[in-house]
Design an enzyme around this catalytic site. Sequence first.
Site, PDB file in Angstrom:
ATOM      1  N   SER A 103       6.200  -7.718  -2.213  1.00 30.66           N
ATOM      2  CA  SER A 103       5.665  -9.059  -2.459  1.00 30.66           C
ATOM      3  C   SER A 103       6.412  -9.630  -3.657  1.00 30.66           C
ATOM      4  CB  SER A 103       4.151  -9.018  -2.722  1.00 30.66           C
ATOM      5  OG  SER A 103       3.865  -8.344  -3.930  1.00 30.66           O
ATOM      6  N   TRP A 107       0.333 -11.534 -10.595  1.00 29.42           N
ATOM      7  CA  TRP A 107      -1.015 -12.039 -10.889  1.00 29.42           C
ATOM      8  C   TRP A 107      -1.822 -10.996 -11.643  1.00 29.42           C
ATOM      9  CZ3 TRP A 107      -5.197  -9.314  -9.208  1.00 29.42           C
ATOM     10  CH2 TRP A 107      -5.047  -8.521  -8.060  1.00 29.42           C
ATOM     11  N   TYR A 145      -5.018 -11.724   1.588  1.00 29.39           N
ATOM     12  CA  TYR A 145      -5.085 -10.270   1.798  1.00 29.39           C
ATOM     13  C   TYR A 145      -5.967 -10.025   3.009  1.00 29.39           C
ATOM     14  CZ  TYR A 145      -2.810  -9.443  -2.658  1.00 29.39           C
ATOM     15  OH  TYR A 145      -1.895  -9.413  -3.670  1.00 29.39           O
ATOM     16  N   ASP A 285       9.352  -0.777   0.598  1.00 28.00           N
ATOM     17  CA  ASP A 285       8.134  -1.333   0.009  1.00 28.00           C
ATOM     18  C   ASP A 285       7.433  -0.284  -0.868  1.00 28.00           C
ATOM     19  OD1 ASP A 285       5.693  -2.463  -0.579  1.00 28.00           O
ATOM     20  OD2 ASP A 285       5.168  -2.961   1.487  1.00 28.00           O
ATOM     21  N   THR A 288       3.367   0.425  -0.654  1.00 29.43           N
ATOM     22  CA  THR A 288       2.639   1.160   0.375  1.00 29.43           C
ATOM     23  C   THR A 288       3.069   2.611   0.333  1.00 29.43           C
ATOM     24  OG1 THR A 288       2.091   1.352   2.718  1.00 29.43           O
ATOM     25  CG2 THR A 288       4.310   0.658   2.207  1.00 29.43           C
TER      26      THR A 288
END
Length: 396
Positions: A103, A107, A145, A285, A288
């Site tokens: 991503s 945040w 999400y 990624d 994960t």
Amino acid sequence: MQCLLWLLLSLWILCLFWTRSEGQLIRIPMQYQASFMASRRQHRAGRTSLLAKYNVVGGPEITSRDNLGATETLDNRLNLEYAGPISIGSPGQPFNMLFDTGSANLWVPSADCSSKNLACQHHHRYNSSASSSYVPDGRRFAIAYGTGSLSGRLAQDTVAIGQLVVRNQTFGMAMHEPGSTFVDTNFAGIVGLGFRAIAEQRIKPLFENMCDQHLVDECIFSFYLKRNGSERMGGELLFGGVDKSKFSGTLTYVPLTHAGYWQFPMDGIELGGRIISQNRQAIADTGTSLLAAPPREYLIINSLLGGLPTSNNEYLLNCAEINKLPEIVFIIGGQRFPLQPRDYVMSAANDDGSVICLSAFTLMEAEFWILGDVFIGRYYTAFDVGHRRIGFAPAA
Ligand SMILES: *[C@@H]1O[C@H](CO)[C@@H](O)[C@H](O)[C@H]1NC(C)=O
Ligand SMILES: *[C@@H]1O[C@H](CO)[C@@H](O)[C@H](O)[C@H]1NC(C)=O
Ligand SMILES: *[C@@H]1O[C@H](CO)[C@@H](O)[C@H](O)[C@H]1NC(C)=O
């Protein structure tokens, strides 16, 4: 409890500042929850969140077949993750963050979030009034999400990672965190390490600011993830270069297909001397733990492993026979990257406490692969932003 956590994190960040850097290399220690045995539901939760992340419809098991599982899934924590510290504002407010190459937004929870929002209340919150370098942005932001939307407002402030001080970073202050997905995570927020093309509102990602502000010599970061690490020594994220002591041989680089996700072409996959996948796209990624496969490969690999399918798109493997399973070779940039059974078999706890063995090859209803920590833990990975390429070498 909260105070103690604050103190520990502050001390930790202080220690980071004391550690001298070598040139412009900034090392971020990764925490890994080694003693943590994931439950079966948590494994499912990992898969569900993965499908949501890539906007893939998960198939029948998510909508109807196992409603109970799916609901509980989303209510369970996803702490199969590696996390590390940053600080935001002046003076710095410390946060433990998930560094996610899948991503591209940054945040953190906002100090102004509702007292009813557990995920927000359970973690450190960013208080813009307590930072002299805070610049209001005004825009709203939302990230989807599996459990709903994470939403709040954008802010701009200084973000420090180790000795690197990034100015004028735009990030999200989350006022609402969906469901209980983030309640018990060992991270407060997420640092997206994907490219701007996949960022919400095309906000410039942290590493892009880092490079534009010439904080690193080389616009590259690398992950060394220990599969059997500890909370203190789970591995390392290095900004500004690669650490040759953490891998053997040389890195095999392949150019990215797009600078959005860390997406690259994979030549193929070999199992027992047979090519069972050819010319697929893959995405690296770090957010994960799984290896997500397209439907055809998912079936072939798990059948060849002698797995027993469940109604949840999991394959059970016989724990007593793990050592007899074959190696599975990923072929990337013409080089062979084998995974052994100890790499791709995951143990999980049933409700009654008994331990089962699950195949890490999970289903992605899409025609590309996601290579998560199972792969990145075995192969040191260099994310070369400047040259738009990704490199792999056997981790030391
Ligand atoms: C935020 O910081 C300000 C200034 O230090 C303080 O007055 C206020 O109580 C803090 N707010 C929260 C929610 O912690
Ligand atoms: C940050 O923003 C301020 C105000 O717009 C500007 O003066 C400053 O040069 C910026 N700093 C960096 C490093 O971009
Ligand atoms: C993982 O670490 C623990 C504790 O250090 C050790 O007992 C165990 O044998 C290790 N397992 C593997 C597979 O290396």
